[in-house]
Design an enzyme around this catalytic site. Sequence first.
Site, short mmCIF file in Angstrom:
data_model
loop_
_atom_site.label_atom_id
_atom_site.label_comp_id
_atom_site.label_asym_id
_atom_site.label_seq_id
_atom_site.Cartn_x
_atom_site.Cartn_y
_atom_site.Cartn_z
CD GLN A 65 1.52 12.25 26.42
OE1 GLN A 65 2.30 11.81 25.53
NE2 GLN A 65 0.46 11.75 26.92
N GLY B 268 1.93 8.08 20.13
CA GLY B 268 2.94 9.05 20.24
C GLY B 268 2.97 9.13 21.99
CG HIS C 93 -0.65 15.29 20.25
ND1 HIS C 93 -1.98 15.35 20.42
CD2 HIS C 93 -0.24 14.89 21.32
CE1 HIS C 93 -2.62 14.87 21.64
NE2 HIS C 93 -1.21 14.59 22.03
CD GLU C 94 3.15 12.57 21.59
OE1 GLU C 94 3.42 12.88 22.84
OE2 GLU C 94 2.07 11.97 21.31
CB CYS D 117 -4.09 13.01 24.64
SG CYS D 117 -2.62 13.58 25.48
CG LEU D 118 -1.54 7.51 25.16
CD1 LEU D 118 -0.33 6.45 25.13
CD2 LEU D 118 -2.76 6.28 24.85
CG HIS E 204 2.13 16.18 25.31
ND1 HIS E 204 1.35 16.32 26.31
CD2 HIS E 204 1.79 15.19 24.61
CE1 HIS E 204 0.22 15.50 25.95
NE2 HIS E 204 0.50 14.91 24.95
NI NI Z 1 -1.02 13.49 24.19
#
Ligand code: NI
Length: 164
Positions: free
Chosen positions: A50, A45, A131-132, A89-90, A135
């Site tokens: 991000q 995701g 989660h996304e 998480c990226l 963000h």
């Molecule tokens: Ni993330």
Amino acid sequence: MSLEVVTLGNEILRQKAKPVTEFDQELEDTVNEMFRLMREKAGVGLAAPQVGISERFFVTEAADDIPRIFINPEIIETAQEMVSGEEGCLSLPGVWAKVSRPVAVSLQAQDTKGKIFRFHAEGWLARIILHEYDHLNGHLFTDRLSANERNKVISQYERKCQNR
Ligand code: NI
């Protein structure tokens, strides 16, 4: 178009993202570039903040699922039942922690043409979506940990950064 994933410490990750108002070619290009980046980094995701864009959209591509795009998502309902599961998480590459989240989510969103749709997800995909979605409101998965657990994960992450 070339985008980069921003990491912990970048202010944009803490901002409340703004609604998307233009459903144009630039949005399509941005989404495609986000899929490319997400796959390159083996993520499941990726949310617009991000990649340095403070707007309300994200993409997902869980194993065994098709690529999905959610623009201006609104959560309609989440399950009462919670479940703990491992997340990374990226924007905090290299660290993971168990996060408690609802087992299911129903939401409404728009596609890249602006068309509204409803979607229901359970299990792993519900976790990714929640989660996304976080963000878009400036929240990271570490915010959902106990203070102890959070400190542990952040210091792990900082050690990794120093060794990079
Ligand atoms: Ni993330």
